[in-house]
Design a protein around this motif. Structure first.
Motif, PDB file in Angstrom:
ATOM      1  N   PRO A 144      55.721  41.538  43.158  1.00 36.20           N
ATOM      2  CA  PRO A 144      55.553  40.651  42.052  1.00 36.20           C
ATOM      3  C   PRO A 144      55.412  39.048  42.578  1.00 36.20           C
ATOM      4  O   PRO A 144      56.312  38.814  43.530  1.00 36.20           O
ATOM      5  N   PRO A 145      54.560  38.363  42.109  1.00 39.31           N
ATOM      6  CA  PRO A 145      54.446  37.027  42.735  1.00 39.31           C
ATOM      7  C   PRO A 145      55.619  36.104  42.588  1.00 39.31           C
ATOM      8  O   PRO A 145      56.147  36.025  41.701  1.00 39.31           O
ATOM      9  N   MET A 146      55.655  35.248  43.523  1.00 38.48           N
ATOM     10  CA  MET A 146      56.738  34.239  43.523  1.00 38.48           C
ATOM     11  C   MET A 146      58.311  34.797  43.450  1.00 38.48           C
ATOM     12  O   MET A 146      59.234  33.768  43.478  1.00 38.48           O
ATOM     13  N   MET A 147      58.409  36.022  43.656  1.00 39.96           N
ATOM     14  CA  MET A 147      59.689  36.631  43.774  1.00 39.96           C
ATOM     15  C   MET A 147      60.343  36.247  45.005  1.00 39.96           C
ATOM     16  O   MET A 147      61.504  35.634  44.812  1.00 39.96           O
ATOM     17  N   LEU A 148      59.863  36.506  45.897  1.00 36.70           N
ATOM     18  CA  LEU A 148      60.442  36.119  47.420  1.00 36.70           C
ATOM     19  C   LEU A 148      60.610  34.720  47.511  1.00 36.70           C
ATOM     20  O   LEU A 148      61.593  34.229  48.034  1.00 36.70           O
ATOM     21  N   GLN A 149      59.686  33.749  46.907  1.00 34.04           N
ATOM     22  CA  GLN A 149      59.688  32.546  47.054  1.00 34.04           C
ATOM     23  C   GLN A 149      61.122  32.095  46.151  1.00 34.04           C
ATOM     24  O   GLN A 149      61.502  30.792  46.671  1.00 34.04           O
TER      25      GLN A 149
END
Length: 354
Positions: free
Chosen positions: A262-267
């Motif tokens: 999922p996008p921006m989850m690690l960020q």
């Protein structure tokens, strides 16, 4: 016993009612209703047959629901339904024989066959006919539930997409952190005179982060490599601000860089580590980002110097959005944990299907 949805009882009445009307048509067509005695016998037998069918199929439905037969795989379902159909048909045959015998509904020819073949053989012959009806009933019941479950699955999928879209839009707002942008711009301003080349790089890094935040709602997943690029840009900007107080380490399995997450989850995890960990440490600390494949699960791990508190462990929109998105995107197939790994180190870990 006679509880159920209205649609179910409508199907029962229409199905068995249609069966009765079909037999009535053939009885009229072949002239079996001309004689008063034959007419009375026909209606008594037909009503008895329909009553047995309605009651026994309803009992069979109760067993299907109680034993959760619809929750097994298709092979087991077919075997269970065939077995249940045969047992129900056998009971129908026995009940029909007892009912006809009690009310004297046998024809003269059937009475002669009873004397020659016996009760059990006649009941068995009746069971064969009932088997056909029970198989047909179960086939219709099974097809109806498959169609209904498929439609419900389609509705749930659409609702899930709508909720995910709404949640991701909210996540966008949380990711475009005004404090972070303010700090980044101040850092860039300080670099303009001291290091113009680094200032241009910082502007590009900030631009990449903002672009990713704004466009993330267009897709449900991104490649791990693309997510790591955003994380690197974010950490590069934070290193301008924290300087020697921030050390960054990466431990990435390069064989999974093309995996989808999922996008921006690690960020979000990295931002949480900076905000609640490094930002509160006078001497700063270390942020370590790891990504690996274990037991067919993608494991994303962020460790940071600091101490876990209720404020950064279980609350806050960023972490709650991670939990909610995982629950929506991978129900029952993902995990999220944040814990105090050592007295000086906090670990946040996400597990995703590979």
């Amino acid at each position: 016993m006679f509880r159920g949805k209205k649609s179910y009882w409508w199907f029962q009445l229409l199905g068995w009612g249609g069966f009765f009307l079909m037999h009535l048509f053939f009885a009229w067509f072949y002239g079996k209703l001309d004689d008063t005695a034959e007419r009375s016998l026909f209606f008594a037998r037909a009503l008895s047959f329909v009553s047995i069918g309605i009651i026994m199929t309803h009992v069979m439905r109760i067993f299907i629901r109680k034993l959760n037969l619809l929750n097994h795989n298709i092979g087991i379902q077919v075997v269970n339904f065939m077995l249940l159909s045969f047992i129900t048909a056998l009971l129908c045959g026995l009940v029909e024989h007892q009912l006809f015998d009690y009310f004297s509904l046998f024809t003269s020819r059937e009475i002669e066959l009873l004397k020659k073949r016996g009760v059990w053989l006649m009941s068995f012959n009746s069971t064969i006919s009932w088997c056909i009806y029970m198989f047909l009933w179960n086939a219709v019941y099974l097809i109806y539930h498959y169609e209904r479950d498929y439609q419900q699955q389609q509705i749930d999928t659409l609702q899930l997409k709508a909720v995910v879209r709404e949640l991701e839009l909210k996540t966008i707002k949380s990711n475009i952190n005004p404090h972070f942008i303010f700090n980044a711009l101040n850092s860039i301003r300080a670099l303009v005179d001291e290091n113009p080349e680094r200032a241009r790089e910082a502007i590009t890094e900030l631009s990449n982060i903002l672009r990713s935040s704004i466009t993330m709602h267009r897709t449900e997943t991104v490649m791990l490599k693309n997510e790591l690029d955003i994380v690197e840009d974010y950490l590069a900007l934070e290193q301008v601000r924290f300087e020697d107080r921030l050390a960054v380490r990466f431990d990435i399995d390069h064989t999974i860089l093309d995996k989808q997450i999922p996008p921006m989850m690690l960020q979000t995890l990295v931002e949480n580590a900076i905000k609640h960990g490094i930002g509160r440490e006078v001497k700063g600390g270390v942020v370590s980002i790891g990504a690996s494949l274990k037991n067919n699960l993608i494991e994303l791990c962020v460790r940071n110097t600091g101490r876990l508190t209720n404020n950064n462990g279980h609350t806050g929109f960023g972490l709650n959005s991670i939990r909610d998105r995982l629950k929506l995107l991978y129900p029952g197939r993902s995990g999220f944990e944040i814990r105090q790994l050592t007295p000086e180190m906090v670990e946040a870990k996400i597990e995703l299907p590979a």
